[in-house]
Enzyme design. Structure first.
Site, PDB file in Angstrom:
ATOM      1  N   GLY A 145       0.819  -1.209   0.000  1.00 18.80           N
ATOM      2  CA  GLY A 145       0.000   0.000   0.000  1.00 18.80           C
ATOM      3  C   GLY A 145       0.849   1.252   0.000  1.00 18.80           C
ATOM      4  N   LYS A 167       5.259   0.184   8.206  1.00 18.08           N
ATOM      5  CA  LYS A 167       5.045   1.485   7.571  1.00 18.08           C
ATOM      6  C   LYS A 167       6.346   2.274   7.603  1.00 18.08           C
ATOM      7  CE  LYS A 167       2.027   5.520   7.497  1.00 18.08           C
ATOM      8  NZ  LYS A 167       0.830   6.170   8.082  1.00 18.08           N
ATOM      9  N   ASP A 203      -9.354  11.000   9.923  1.00 14.99           N
ATOM     10  CA  ASP A 203      -9.141  10.499   8.559  1.00 14.99           C
ATOM     11  C   ASP A 203      -9.749   9.107   8.414  1.00 14.99           C
ATOM     12  OD1 ASP A 203      -8.308  10.704   5.939  1.00 14.99           O
ATOM     13  OD2 ASP A 203      -6.310   9.899   6.325  1.00 14.99           O
ATOM     14  N   ASN A 234       4.897   4.300   2.757  1.00 16.21           N
ATOM     15  CA  ASN A 234       4.587   3.036   2.107  1.00 16.21           C
ATOM     16  C   ASN A 234       4.392   1.975   3.174  1.00 16.21           C
ATOM     17  OD1 ASN A 234       4.890   4.101  -0.489  1.00 16.21           O
ATOM     18  ND2 ASN A 234       7.095   3.735  -0.470  1.00 16.21           N
ATOM     19  N   VAL A 235       3.520   1.029   2.893  1.00 11.97           N
ATOM     20  CA  VAL A 235       3.261  -0.069   3.823  1.00 11.97           C
ATOM     21  C   VAL A 235       3.738  -1.360   3.172  1.00 11.97           C
ATOM     22  CG1 VAL A 235       1.531  -1.326   5.140  1.00 11.97           C
ATOM     23  CG2 VAL A 235       1.288   1.141   4.815  1.00 11.97           C
ATOM     24  N   GLY A 293       0.531   5.487   0.869  1.00 13.16           N
ATOM     25  CA  GLY A 293      -0.264   6.554   1.461  1.00 13.16           C
ATOM     26  C   GLY A 293       0.353   7.899   1.168  1.00 13.16           C
ATOM     27  N   GLY A 294      -0.246   8.946   1.726  1.00  9.46           N
ATOM     28  CA  GLY A 294       0.258  10.282   1.477  1.00  9.46           C
ATOM     29  C   GLY A 294       1.645  10.506   2.046  1.00  9.46           C
ATOM     30  N   MET A 295       1.965   9.822   3.165  1.00  9.70           N
ATOM     31  CA  MET A 295       3.254  10.019   3.809  1.00  9.70           C
ATOM     32  C   MET A 295       4.171   8.821   3.706  1.00  9.70           C
ATOM     33  SD  MET A 295       3.745  12.970   5.089  1.00  9.70           S
ATOM     34  CE  MET A 295       5.086  12.488   6.168  1.00  9.70           C
TER      35      MET A 295
END
Length: 563
Positions: free
Chosen positions: A125, A147, A242, A131-132, A127-129
Protein backbone atom coordinates in the site's frame (compact mmCIF):
# COMPACT_ATOMS: atom_id res chain seq x y z
CA UNK A 1 19.87 23.98 -16.86
CA UNK A 2 21.94 22.47 -14.04
CA UNK A 3 19.51 21.73 -11.21
CA UNK A 4 16.12 22.11 -9.66
CA UNK A 5 16.51 25.84 -8.96
CA UNK A 6 17.34 26.59 -12.59
CA UNK A 7 14.57 24.24 -13.73
CA UNK A 8 12.01 26.08 -11.57
CA UNK A 9 13.20 29.47 -12.81
CA UNK A 10 12.69 28.33 -16.38
CA UNK A 11 9.02 27.63 -15.72
CA UNK A 12 8.18 30.64 -13.51
CA UNK A 13 6.82 32.51 -16.55
CA UNK A 14 3.93 30.05 -16.68
CA UNK A 15 0.91 32.04 -15.43
CA UNK A 16 -2.07 29.84 -16.08
CA UNK A 17 -2.23 26.36 -14.55
CA UNK A 18 -4.76 23.82 -15.79
CA UNK A 19 -7.07 22.14 -13.32
CA UNK A 20 -5.71 19.06 -11.52
CA UNK A 21 -7.86 16.63 -13.47
CA UNK A 22 -6.75 18.03 -16.84
CA UNK A 23 -2.96 18.39 -16.31
CA UNK A 24 -0.62 16.72 -18.74
CA UNK A 25 2.48 15.05 -17.33
CA UNK A 26 4.59 18.00 -18.49
CA UNK A 27 2.42 20.55 -16.71
CA UNK A 28 2.20 18.31 -13.63
CA UNK A 29 6.01 18.11 -13.42
CA UNK A 30 6.26 21.88 -13.80
CA UNK A 31 3.77 22.39 -10.99
CA UNK A 32 5.43 19.86 -8.69
CA UNK A 33 8.83 21.46 -9.20
CA UNK A 34 7.50 24.79 -7.95
CA UNK A 35 6.95 23.22 -4.52
CA UNK A 36 10.12 23.08 -2.43
CA UNK A 37 8.74 21.35 0.67
CA UNK A 38 8.76 17.55 0.14
CA UNK A 39 5.63 17.01 2.27
CA UNK A 40 3.66 19.64 0.36
CA UNK A 41 4.97 18.20 -2.91
CA UNK A 42 3.74 14.76 -1.86
CA UNK A 43 0.28 16.15 -0.99
CA UNK A 44 0.11 17.81 -4.41
CA UNK A 45 1.19 14.55 -6.05
CA UNK A 46 -1.68 12.77 -4.28
CA UNK A 47 -4.14 15.37 -5.55
CA UNK A 48 -2.86 15.07 -9.11
CA UNK A 49 -2.83 11.27 -9.27
CA UNK A 50 -5.45 10.04 -6.81
CA UNK A 51 -5.55 6.24 -6.99
CA UNK A 52 -3.53 6.09 -10.22
CA UNK A 53 -0.34 4.63 -8.75
CA UNK A 54 1.30 4.15 -12.13
CA UNK A 55 1.12 7.87 -12.85
CA UNK A 56 2.22 8.72 -9.30
CA UNK A 57 5.44 6.72 -9.69
CA UNK A 58 6.05 8.15 -13.15
CA UNK A 59 5.64 11.77 -12.03
CA UNK A 60 7.82 11.19 -8.96
CA UNK A 61 10.62 9.83 -11.14
CA UNK A 62 10.25 12.71 -13.62
CA UNK A 63 10.46 15.29 -10.84
CA UNK A 64 13.55 13.55 -9.46
CA UNK A 65 15.11 13.58 -12.93
CA UNK A 66 14.25 17.26 -13.31
CA UNK A 67 15.96 17.99 -10.00
CA UNK A 68 19.15 16.09 -10.79
CA UNK A 69 19.44 16.00 -14.58
CA UNK A 70 20.36 18.44 -17.34
CA UNK A 71 17.65 17.53 -19.83
CA UNK A 72 15.07 20.06 -20.99
CA UNK A 73 11.49 19.66 -19.84
CA UNK A 74 10.38 18.39 -23.23
CA UNK A 75 12.38 15.24 -22.54
CA UNK A 76 10.03 14.45 -19.67
CA UNK A 77 6.86 14.75 -21.75
CA UNK A 78 5.48 11.33 -22.61
CA UNK A 79 4.12 12.74 -25.83
CA UNK A 80 7.53 14.07 -26.91
CA UNK A 81 8.86 12.71 -30.22
CA UNK A 82 10.95 9.62 -29.96
CA UNK A 83 9.35 8.27 -26.80
CA UNK A 84 7.40 5.08 -27.15
CA UNK A 85 4.02 5.28 -25.50
CA UNK A 86 3.86 1.51 -25.38
CA UNK A 87 6.24 1.59 -22.42
CA UNK A 88 3.54 3.14 -20.23
CA UNK A 89 0.75 0.93 -18.96
CA UNK A 90 -1.95 2.69 -16.92
CA UNK A 91 -5.10 1.43 -15.29
CA UNK A 92 -6.84 4.65 -14.23
CA UNK A 93 -9.10 4.47 -11.21
CA UNK A 94 -8.03 0.99 -10.05
CA UNK A 95 -6.53 1.34 -6.55
CA UNK A 96 -4.04 -1.14 -5.21
CA UNK A 97 -5.35 -4.29 -3.54
CA UNK A 98 -3.78 -4.22 -0.09
CA UNK A 99 -4.03 -7.97 0.30
CA UNK A 100 -2.85 -9.27 -3.07
CA UNK A 101 -0.68 -6.61 -4.73
CA UNK A 102 2.59 -8.06 -6.07
CA UNK A 103 5.96 -6.43 -5.58
CA UNK A 104 6.17 -3.40 -7.87
CA UNK A 105 9.07 -2.75 -10.19
CA UNK A 106 10.68 -0.09 -8.03
CA UNK A 107 10.63 -2.33 -4.96
CA UNK A 108 12.02 -5.29 -6.86
CA UNK A 109 14.97 -3.17 -8.07
CA UNK A 110 15.60 -1.63 -4.65
CA UNK A 111 18.45 -2.96 -2.50
CA UNK A 112 16.26 -2.35 0.56
CA UNK A 113 15.17 -5.85 1.60
CA UNK A 114 15.28 -5.52 5.38
CA UNK A 115 14.53 -2.78 7.90
CA UNK A 116 15.50 -3.41 11.49
CA UNK A 117 14.74 -7.03 12.30
CA UNK A 118 12.04 -7.26 9.64
CA UNK A 119 12.43 -8.90 6.25
CA UNK A 120 10.41 -7.07 3.57
CA UNK A 121 8.45 -9.31 1.22
CA UNK A 122 6.23 -7.01 -0.83
CA UNK A 123 4.81 -3.50 -1.06
CA UNK A 124 1.10 -3.64 -0.20
CA UNK A 125 0.00 0.00 0.00
CA UNK A 126 0.94 3.61 -0.58
CA UNK A 127 -0.26 6.55 1.46
CA UNK A 128 0.26 10.28 1.48
CA UNK A 129 3.25 10.02 3.81
CA UNK A 130 4.47 6.45 3.73
CA UNK A 131 4.59 3.04 2.11
CA UNK A 132 3.26 -0.07 3.82
CA UNK A 133 5.15 -3.32 3.37
CA UNK A 134 4.28 -6.87 4.20
CA UNK A 135 7.20 -8.06 6.30
CA UNK A 136 8.25 -11.04 8.38
CA UNK A 137 9.69 -11.05 11.85
CA UNK A 138 12.07 -14.05 11.76
CA UNK A 139 12.72 -13.94 15.50
CA UNK A 140 9.06 -14.55 16.39
CA UNK A 141 8.08 -16.10 13.04
CA UNK A 142 5.12 -13.79 12.44
CA UNK A 143 3.82 -11.50 9.72
CA UNK A 144 3.70 -7.76 10.32
CA UNK A 145 2.76 -4.60 8.44
CA UNK A 146 5.70 -2.20 8.29
CA UNK A 147 5.05 1.49 7.57
CA UNK A 148 8.04 3.45 6.26
CA UNK A 149 8.12 7.09 5.03
CA UNK A 150 8.19 7.56 1.28
CA UNK A 151 11.64 8.28 -0.12
CA UNK A 152 10.67 11.65 -1.58
CA UNK A 153 9.59 13.00 1.82
CA UNK A 154 12.40 11.53 3.92
CA UNK A 155 14.33 14.82 3.99
CA UNK A 156 11.45 16.79 5.47
CA UNK A 157 11.80 17.59 9.18
CA UNK A 158 8.05 17.02 9.55
CA UNK A 159 8.30 13.32 8.65
CA UNK A 160 9.84 12.16 11.91
CA UNK A 161 7.49 14.39 13.91
CA UNK A 162 4.42 12.98 12.16
CA UNK A 163 5.64 9.42 12.57
CA UNK A 164 6.28 9.92 16.26
CA UNK A 165 2.85 11.53 16.65
CA UNK A 166 1.14 8.61 14.91
CA UNK A 167 3.04 6.09 16.99
CA UNK A 168 2.27 7.88 20.26
CA UNK A 169 -1.41 8.17 19.37
CA UNK A 170 -1.71 4.50 18.47
CA UNK A 171 0.37 3.35 21.45
CA UNK A 172 -2.19 4.76 23.86
CA UNK A 173 -4.93 2.60 22.38
CA UNK A 174 -5.84 -1.00 23.13
CA UNK A 175 -9.03 -2.24 21.50
CA UNK A 176 -9.90 -5.39 19.53
CA UNK A 177 -11.06 -3.25 16.58
CA UNK A 178 -7.87 -1.18 16.39
CA UNK A 179 -4.68 -2.30 14.67
CA UNK A 180 -2.09 -3.08 17.36
CA UNK A 181 1.28 -1.32 17.26
CA UNK A 182 4.05 -3.87 17.82
CA UNK A 183 7.19 -1.74 17.61
CA UNK A 184 8.41 1.73 16.70
CA UNK A 185 12.02 2.24 15.72
CA UNK A 186 14.48 3.35 13.08
CA UNK A 187 17.11 1.71 10.93
CA UNK A 188 19.57 4.37 9.84
CA UNK A 189 17.58 6.99 7.92
CA UNK A 190 14.42 4.85 7.89
CA UNK A 191 11.98 5.32 10.78
CA UNK A 192 9.31 2.64 10.84
CA UNK A 193 6.17 1.49 12.62
CA UNK A 194 5.54 -2.25 12.87
CA UNK A 195 1.90 -3.18 13.40
CA UNK A 196 -0.40 -6.17 13.33
CA UNK A 197 -0.82 -7.77 9.90
CA UNK A 198 -4.43 -7.96 8.63
CA UNK A 199 -4.79 -10.61 5.94
CA UNK A 200 -8.19 -9.51 4.62
CA UNK A 201 -7.10 -6.30 2.91
CA UNK A 202 -9.11 -3.12 3.50
CA UNK A 203 -12.81 -2.27 3.34
CA UNK A 204 -12.45 -0.12 0.19
CA UNK A 205 -11.00 -3.06 -1.75
CA UNK A 206 -13.62 -5.43 -0.35
CA UNK A 207 -16.47 -3.15 -1.45
CA UNK A 208 -15.06 -2.92 -4.96
CA UNK A 209 -14.84 -6.71 -5.15
CA UNK A 210 -18.33 -7.16 -3.68
CA UNK A 211 -20.57 -4.54 -5.34
CA UNK A 212 -23.79 -6.44 -4.68
CA UNK A 213 -26.26 -5.01 -2.11
CA UNK A 214 -25.25 -5.67 1.49
CA UNK A 215 -27.58 -6.70 4.23
CA UNK A 216 -28.36 -3.54 6.26
CA UNK A 217 -28.23 -5.46 9.54
CA UNK A 218 -24.78 -6.85 8.73
CA UNK A 219 -23.64 -3.34 7.78
CA UNK A 220 -24.96 -2.03 11.10
CA UNK A 221 -23.15 -4.73 13.10
CA UNK A 222 -19.91 -4.09 11.21
CA UNK A 223 -20.02 -0.32 11.70
CA UNK A 224 -21.00 -0.73 15.36
CA UNK A 225 -17.62 -2.38 15.92
CA UNK A 226 -15.88 0.49 14.10
CA UNK A 227 -17.81 3.08 16.13
CA UNK A 228 -16.86 1.27 19.34
CA UNK A 229 -13.19 1.51 18.35
CA UNK A 230 -13.53 5.22 17.59
CA UNK A 231 -15.21 5.78 20.95
CA UNK A 232 -12.21 4.08 22.57
CA UNK A 233 -10.01 6.67 20.84
CA UNK A 234 -12.24 9.52 21.99
CA UNK A 235 -12.15 8.17 25.53
CA UNK A 236 -8.40 8.70 25.46
CA UNK A 237 -8.89 12.19 24.04
CA UNK A 238 -7.74 11.25 20.53
CA UNK A 239 -9.69 12.08 17.36
CA UNK A 240 -8.87 10.15 14.18
CA UNK A 241 -9.84 12.78 11.53
CA UNK A 242 -9.14 10.50 8.56
CA UNK A 243 -11.62 7.66 8.89
CA UNK A 244 -12.40 6.07 5.50
CA UNK A 245 -12.82 2.56 4.03
CA UNK A 246 -9.13 2.26 3.09
CA UNK A 247 -8.22 2.88 6.76
CA UNK A 248 -10.46 0.03 7.96
CA UNK A 249 -8.54 -3.22 7.60
CA UNK A 250 -10.22 -6.61 7.64
CA UNK A 251 -9.53 -9.86 9.47
CA UNK A 252 -11.52 -13.05 8.98
CA UNK A 253 -13.41 -14.31 12.02
CA UNK A 254 -12.20 -17.58 13.51
CA UNK A 255 -15.58 -19.28 13.01
CA UNK A 256 -15.78 -18.44 9.28
CA UNK A 257 -14.19 -20.40 6.45
CA UNK A 258 -14.17 -17.64 3.82
CA UNK A 259 -13.46 -14.20 5.31
CA UNK A 260 -13.69 -12.40 1.95
CA UNK A 261 -17.17 -13.13 0.65
CA UNK A 262 -19.56 -12.17 3.45
CA UNK A 263 -19.63 -8.93 5.45
CA UNK A 264 -20.72 -10.85 8.55
CA UNK A 265 -17.48 -12.86 8.33
CA UNK A 266 -15.28 -9.75 8.58
CA UNK A 267 -13.73 -8.25 11.67
CA UNK A 268 -12.77 -4.55 11.24
CA UNK A 269 -9.50 -3.04 12.41
CA UNK A 270 -9.12 0.77 12.30
CA UNK A 271 -5.65 2.00 11.37
CA UNK A 272 -3.66 5.06 10.22
CA UNK A 273 -3.50 7.67 12.95
CA UNK A 274 -1.28 9.97 10.92
CA UNK A 275 -3.76 12.84 11.26
CA UNK A 276 -4.90 12.01 14.80
CA UNK A 277 -5.06 14.92 17.24
CA UNK A 278 -5.38 15.24 20.98
CA UNK A 279 -8.64 16.97 21.86
CA UNK A 280 -6.95 19.42 24.22
CA UNK A 281 -4.28 20.47 21.67
CA UNK A 282 -5.30 23.46 19.57
CA UNK A 283 -4.74 23.06 15.85
CA UNK A 284 -1.94 25.25 14.55
CA UNK A 285 -2.98 27.01 11.35
CA UNK A 286 0.62 27.86 10.48
CA UNK A 287 2.05 24.35 10.50
CA UNK A 288 -0.85 22.05 9.70
CA UNK A 289 -2.24 21.39 6.25
CA UNK A 290 -5.25 23.38 5.14
CA UNK A 291 -7.54 20.33 5.00
CA UNK A 292 -7.47 17.74 7.76
CA UNK A 293 -8.80 14.53 6.24
CA UNK A 294 -9.82 12.97 2.95
CA UNK A 295 -12.31 15.17 1.01
CA UNK A 296 -14.78 12.36 0.22
CA UNK A 297 -15.17 11.53 3.92
CA UNK A 298 -14.47 14.78 5.77
CA UNK A 299 -17.04 16.68 7.81
CA UNK A 300 -18.29 20.16 6.79
CA UNK A 301 -16.21 21.83 9.51
CA UNK A 302 -13.11 20.17 8.05
CA UNK A 303 -14.06 21.23 4.51
CA UNK A 304 -14.57 24.81 5.72
CA UNK A 305 -11.44 24.77 7.94
CA UNK A 306 -13.53 25.68 11.00
CA UNK A 307 -10.83 24.40 13.29
CA UNK A 308 -12.63 25.36 16.48
CA UNK A 309 -15.39 22.84 15.62
CA UNK A 310 -13.16 19.94 14.53
CA UNK A 311 -13.38 17.18 17.12
CA UNK A 312 -15.16 13.90 17.96
CA UNK A 313 -18.25 14.97 15.99
CA UNK A 314 -16.06 15.06 12.86
CA UNK A 315 -15.32 11.35 13.33
CA UNK A 316 -19.05 10.69 13.81
CA UNK A 317 -19.72 12.35 10.46
CA UNK A 318 -17.07 10.17 8.78
CA UNK A 319 -18.64 7.09 10.36
CA UNK A 320 -21.95 8.12 8.80
CA UNK A 321 -20.34 8.52 5.37
CA UNK A 322 -18.73 5.07 5.54
CA UNK A 323 -22.00 3.55 6.80
CA UNK A 324 -23.89 5.18 3.93
CA UNK A 325 -21.43 3.82 1.38
CA UNK A 326 -21.42 0.36 2.94
CA UNK A 327 -25.22 0.12 3.17
CA UNK A 328 -26.14 1.64 -0.21
CA UNK A 329 -23.03 1.00 -2.31
CA UNK A 330 -22.78 4.71 -3.11
CA UNK A 331 -20.88 7.58 -1.56
CA UNK A 332 -23.11 10.39 -0.27
CA UNK A 333 -20.71 12.99 -1.69
CA UNK A 334 -19.02 12.45 -5.02
CA UNK A 335 -17.96 14.47 -8.02
CA UNK A 336 -15.45 14.81 -10.82
CA UNK A 337 -13.45 17.53 -9.06
CA UNK A 338 -12.46 18.38 -5.51
CA UNK A 339 -14.45 21.61 -5.70
CA UNK A 340 -17.70 19.79 -6.49
CA UNK A 341 -17.18 17.37 -3.61
CA UNK A 342 -16.46 20.13 -1.10
CA UNK A 343 -19.51 22.11 -2.28
CA UNK A 344 -21.71 19.06 -1.67
CA UNK A 345 -20.28 18.61 1.82
CA UNK A 346 -20.73 22.28 2.74
CA UNK A 347 -24.39 22.25 1.63
CA UNK A 348 -25.19 18.77 2.93
CA UNK A 349 -28.92 17.99 3.08
CA UNK A 350 -29.32 14.31 3.82
CA UNK A 351 -33.12 14.34 3.63
CA UNK A 352 -33.34 15.19 -0.05
CA UNK A 353 -30.07 14.32 -1.76
CA UNK A 354 -29.05 10.86 -0.59
CA UNK A 355 -30.34 7.52 -1.97
CA UNK A 356 -31.58 6.07 1.33
CA UNK A 357 -35.12 5.11 0.41
CA UNK A 358 -34.43 1.38 0.13
CA UNK A 359 -32.99 1.17 3.64
CA UNK A 360 -35.07 0.50 6.78
CA UNK A 361 -36.39 3.65 8.39
CA UNK A 362 -34.32 3.34 11.58
CA UNK A 363 -31.09 2.94 9.61
CA UNK A 364 -32.01 5.99 7.52
CA UNK A 365 -32.52 7.91 10.75
CA UNK A 366 -29.11 6.82 12.07
CA UNK A 367 -27.31 7.85 8.87
CA UNK A 368 -29.19 11.14 8.66
CA UNK A 369 -28.31 12.02 12.24
CA UNK A 370 -24.62 11.27 11.60
CA UNK A 371 -24.56 13.43 8.47
CA UNK A 372 -26.02 16.61 9.91
CA UNK A 373 -24.17 19.75 8.89
CA UNK A 374 -23.80 21.18 12.39
CA UNK A 375 -21.77 19.08 14.87
CA UNK A 376 -24.34 19.72 17.62
CA UNK A 377 -27.05 18.02 15.54
CA UNK A 378 -25.15 14.73 15.21
CA UNK A 379 -24.79 11.94 17.72
CA UNK A 380 -23.21 13.38 20.84
CA UNK A 381 -20.70 10.50 21.02
CA UNK A 382 -19.55 7.58 18.92
CA UNK A 383 -20.77 5.37 21.78
CA UNK A 384 -24.34 6.59 21.26
CA UNK A 385 -24.02 5.76 17.57
CA UNK A 386 -22.62 2.33 18.42
CA UNK A 387 -25.57 1.63 20.76
CA UNK A 388 -28.16 2.57 18.15
CA UNK A 389 -26.44 0.47 15.49
CA UNK A 390 -26.48 -2.56 17.78
CA UNK A 391 -30.12 -1.95 18.70
CA UNK A 392 -31.03 -1.78 15.02
CA UNK A 393 -28.98 -4.89 14.20
CA UNK A 394 -30.87 -6.78 16.91
CA UNK A 395 -34.18 -5.41 15.53
CA UNK A 396 -34.93 -3.31 18.62
CA UNK A 397 -36.12 0.32 18.58
CA UNK A 398 -33.28 2.84 18.37
CA UNK A 399 -32.91 5.58 20.96
CA UNK A 400 -32.19 8.55 18.73
CA UNK A 401 -35.18 10.47 17.46
CA UNK A 402 -35.63 11.82 14.01
CA UNK A 403 -34.71 15.45 13.56
CA UNK A 404 -37.77 17.52 14.45
CA UNK A 405 -39.82 19.08 11.69
CA UNK A 406 -38.97 22.56 12.95
CA UNK A 407 -35.24 21.82 12.93
CA UNK A 408 -35.46 20.30 9.45
CA UNK A 409 -37.28 23.43 8.24
CA UNK A 410 -34.56 25.64 9.74
CA UNK A 411 -31.85 23.59 8.01
CA UNK A 412 -33.83 23.78 4.76
CA UNK A 413 -33.98 27.58 5.09
CA UNK A 414 -30.20 27.74 5.61
CA UNK A 415 -29.44 26.25 2.21
CA UNK A 416 -27.85 28.87 -0.10
CA UNK A 417 -30.29 28.25 -2.96
CA UNK A 418 -33.07 29.81 -0.85
CA UNK A 419 -31.54 33.23 -1.61
CA UNK A 420 -31.52 32.63 -5.36
CA UNK A 421 -35.08 31.29 -5.28
CA UNK A 422 -36.23 34.38 -3.37
CA UNK A 423 -34.77 36.58 -6.09
CA UNK A 424 -36.56 34.58 -8.80
CA UNK A 425 -39.89 34.89 -6.94
CA UNK A 426 -39.41 38.65 -6.54
CA UNK A 427 -38.58 39.24 -10.21
CA UNK A 428 -41.53 37.13 -11.36
CA UNK A 429 -44.01 38.93 -9.09
CA UNK A 430 -42.80 42.41 -10.00
CA UNK A 431 -42.92 41.68 -13.72
CA UNK A 432 -46.46 40.33 -13.25
CA UNK A 433 -47.60 43.42 -11.31
CA UNK A 434 -46.06 45.89 -13.75
CA UNK A 435 -47.55 43.96 -16.68
CA UNK A 436 -50.94 44.12 -15.02
CA UNK A 437 -50.68 47.89 -14.56
CA UNK A 438 -49.89 48.62 -18.18
CA UNK A 439 -51.41 45.64 -19.98
CA UNK A 440 -54.32 47.62 -21.44
CA UNK A 441 -51.86 50.02 -23.11
CA UNK A 442 -50.29 47.02 -24.84
CA UNK A 443 -53.73 45.74 -25.92
CA UNK A 444 -54.70 49.15 -27.27
CA UNK A 445 -51.41 49.39 -29.14
CA UNK A 446 -52.16 46.05 -30.76
CA UNK A 447 -55.58 47.30 -31.93
CA UNK A 448 -57.78 45.53 -29.36
CA UNK A 449 -60.76 47.33 -27.84
CA UNK A 450 -60.56 47.22 -24.03
CA UNK A 451 -63.97 46.59 -22.34
CA UNK A 452 -63.72 49.63 -20.05
CA UNK A 453 -63.31 53.37 -20.42
CA UNK A 454 -60.38 55.07 -18.70
CA UNK A 455 -58.48 58.31 -19.03
CA UNK A 456 -55.20 56.88 -20.22
CA UNK A 457 -53.07 59.95 -19.53
CA UNK A 458 -54.53 60.35 -16.02
CA UNK A 459 -54.01 56.65 -15.27
CA UNK A 460 -50.42 56.86 -16.52
CA UNK A 461 -49.64 59.83 -14.27
CA UNK A 462 -51.16 58.03 -11.28
CA UNK A 463 -49.27 54.78 -11.81
CA UNK A 464 -45.80 56.20 -12.56
CA UNK A 465 -45.01 57.02 -8.88
CA UNK A 466 -46.14 53.52 -7.87
CA UNK A 467 -43.99 51.93 -10.58
CA UNK A 468 -40.95 53.97 -9.53
CA UNK A 469 -41.47 53.00 -5.88
CA UNK A 470 -41.63 50.26 -4.76
CA UNK A 471 -42.00 48.11 -7.91
CA UNK A 472 -38.88 49.17 -9.84
CA UNK A 473 -36.57 49.02 -6.77
CA UNK A 474 -38.00 45.59 -5.94
CA UNK A 475 -37.36 44.40 -9.50
CA UNK A 476 -33.77 45.64 -9.43
CA UNK A 477 -33.16 44.15 -5.99
CA UNK A 478 -34.65 40.87 -7.20
CA UNK A 479 -31.86 40.58 -9.76
CA UNK A 480 -29.35 41.49 -7.03
CA UNK A 481 -30.80 38.73 -4.85
CA UNK A 482 -30.45 36.18 -7.65
CA UNK A 483 -26.77 37.13 -7.81
CA UNK A 484 -26.67 36.88 -3.98
CA UNK A 485 -25.38 40.39 -3.41
CA UNK A 486 -24.70 41.58 0.09
CA UNK A 487 -27.72 42.99 1.96
CA UNK A 488 -30.08 42.10 -0.92
CA UNK A 489 -32.35 40.01 1.35
CA UNK A 490 -32.55 42.78 3.98
CA UNK A 491 -33.37 45.41 1.35
CA UNK A 492 -35.98 43.08 -0.15
CA UNK A 493 -37.68 42.63 3.24
CA UNK A 494 -37.92 46.39 3.80
CA UNK A 495 -39.30 47.06 0.31
CA UNK A 496 -41.73 44.13 0.60
CA UNK A 497 -43.05 45.57 3.87
CA UNK A 498 -43.66 48.89 2.11
CA UNK A 499 -45.38 47.03 -0.75
CA UNK A 500 -47.67 45.06 1.60
CA UNK A 501 -48.39 48.15 3.75
CA UNK A 502 -49.43 50.26 0.74
CA UNK A 503 -51.79 47.56 -0.50
CA UNK A 504 -53.24 47.03 2.97
CA UNK A 505 -54.01 50.75 3.28
CA UNK A 506 -55.93 50.61 0.00
CA UNK A 507 -57.84 47.47 0.98
CA UNK A 508 -58.91 48.82 4.37
CA UNK A 509 -59.20 52.47 3.31
CA UNK A 510 -62.25 54.19 1.86
CA UNK A 511 -60.46 55.85 -1.03
CA UNK A 512 -59.59 54.05 -4.29
CA UNK A 513 -55.94 53.97 -5.32
CA UNK A 514 -56.58 55.19 -8.89
CA UNK A 515 -59.32 57.35 -10.41
CA UNK A 516 -60.22 54.48 -12.76
CA UNK A 517 -61.62 52.55 -9.77
CA UNK A 518 -63.79 55.39 -8.42
CA UNK A 519 -67.40 54.33 -8.32
CA UNK A 520 -66.44 50.65 -8.59
CA UNK A 521 -65.21 49.57 -5.12
CA UNK A 522 -65.62 45.83 -5.87
CA UNK A 523 -63.21 45.96 -8.82
CA UNK A 524 -60.73 47.94 -6.72
CA UNK A 525 -60.97 45.45 -3.85
CA UNK A 526 -60.54 42.34 -6.02
CA UNK A 527 -57.60 43.77 -7.98
CA UNK A 528 -55.71 44.93 -4.92
CA UNK A 529 -56.48 41.75 -2.94
CA UNK A 530 -54.85 39.64 -5.64
CA UNK A 531 -51.76 41.86 -5.74
CA UNK A 532 -51.63 41.90 -1.94
CA UNK A 533 -51.52 38.07 -1.91
CA UNK A 534 -48.55 38.13 -4.28
CA UNK A 535 -46.85 40.76 -2.11
CA UNK A 536 -47.29 38.52 0.95
CA UNK A 537 -45.77 35.59 -0.94
CA UNK A 538 -42.81 37.81 -1.81
CA UNK A 539 -42.39 38.90 1.82
CA UNK A 540 -42.58 35.31 3.08
CA UNK A 541 -39.95 34.24 0.55
CA UNK A 542 -37.61 36.94 1.85
CA UNK A 543 -38.23 35.93 5.47
CA UNK A 544 -37.48 32.30 4.64
CA UNK A 545 -34.15 33.36 3.09
CA UNK A 546 -32.99 35.13 6.30
CA UNK A 547 -31.17 32.05 7.75
CA UNK A 548 -29.36 31.46 4.45
CA UNK A 549 -28.37 35.13 4.28
CA UNK A 550 -27.08 35.03 7.86
CA UNK A 551 -25.05 31.91 7.11
CA UNK A 552 -23.60 33.43 3.95
CA UNK A 553 -22.69 36.63 5.78
CA UNK A 554 -20.89 34.61 8.48
CA UNK A 555 -18.98 32.64 5.82
CA UNK A 556 -17.91 35.85 4.12
CA UNK A 557 -16.69 37.13 7.46
CA UNK A 558 -14.64 33.99 8.06
CA UNK A 559 -13.18 34.18 4.56
CA UNK A 560 -12.23 37.84 5.08
CA UNK A 561 -10.59 36.95 8.39
CA UNK A 562 -8.52 34.21 6.74
CA UNK A 563 -7.43 36.59 3.97
Amino acid sequence: MTGISQFCRDVQHEVTVPSDDALSDEEAVRRLCRVDDPVQRQDLLDDLCGDNHQRRDRLASLVEAAKNGNRPLAAFDLSAPGRSKSTVHETPGVPMNLAETPVDSQFSRSPLKQIGNYELTRLVGRGGMGNVFHARDPALDREVALKVPRVEVMLSPDVERRFIREARAAAQLDHPNLVSILQVGSDGPYPYIASQWCDGGDLATWMRKNPQPRDPYDAARFMAAVADAIQHCHGRRIVHLDLKPSNILLVGRDDQTDPRSDLAALHPKVTDFGLARLMDVQLDQTTESMFLGTPLYMAPEQAECRRDLIGPASDVFALGVVLHELATGKRPFDGETLTLVLDQIRSVNVHSTMPLRKLPRDLRTIISRCLQREPSDRYSTAAALCDDLRLFASENPIRIRRVSLGRRFWLWCRRPERITQTGVVTVAIQIAVLSNLYSHYVLMGLGYQVPFSVDNWQFFKETIPVALFPHLPLLINGFRTIRRKRWSVTIGILLSLVFVGALASVLFGAKAAFSAYQGNPLASYVAHLFICCMALVQLIAHLIAIPAAMKESAERGRTAALI
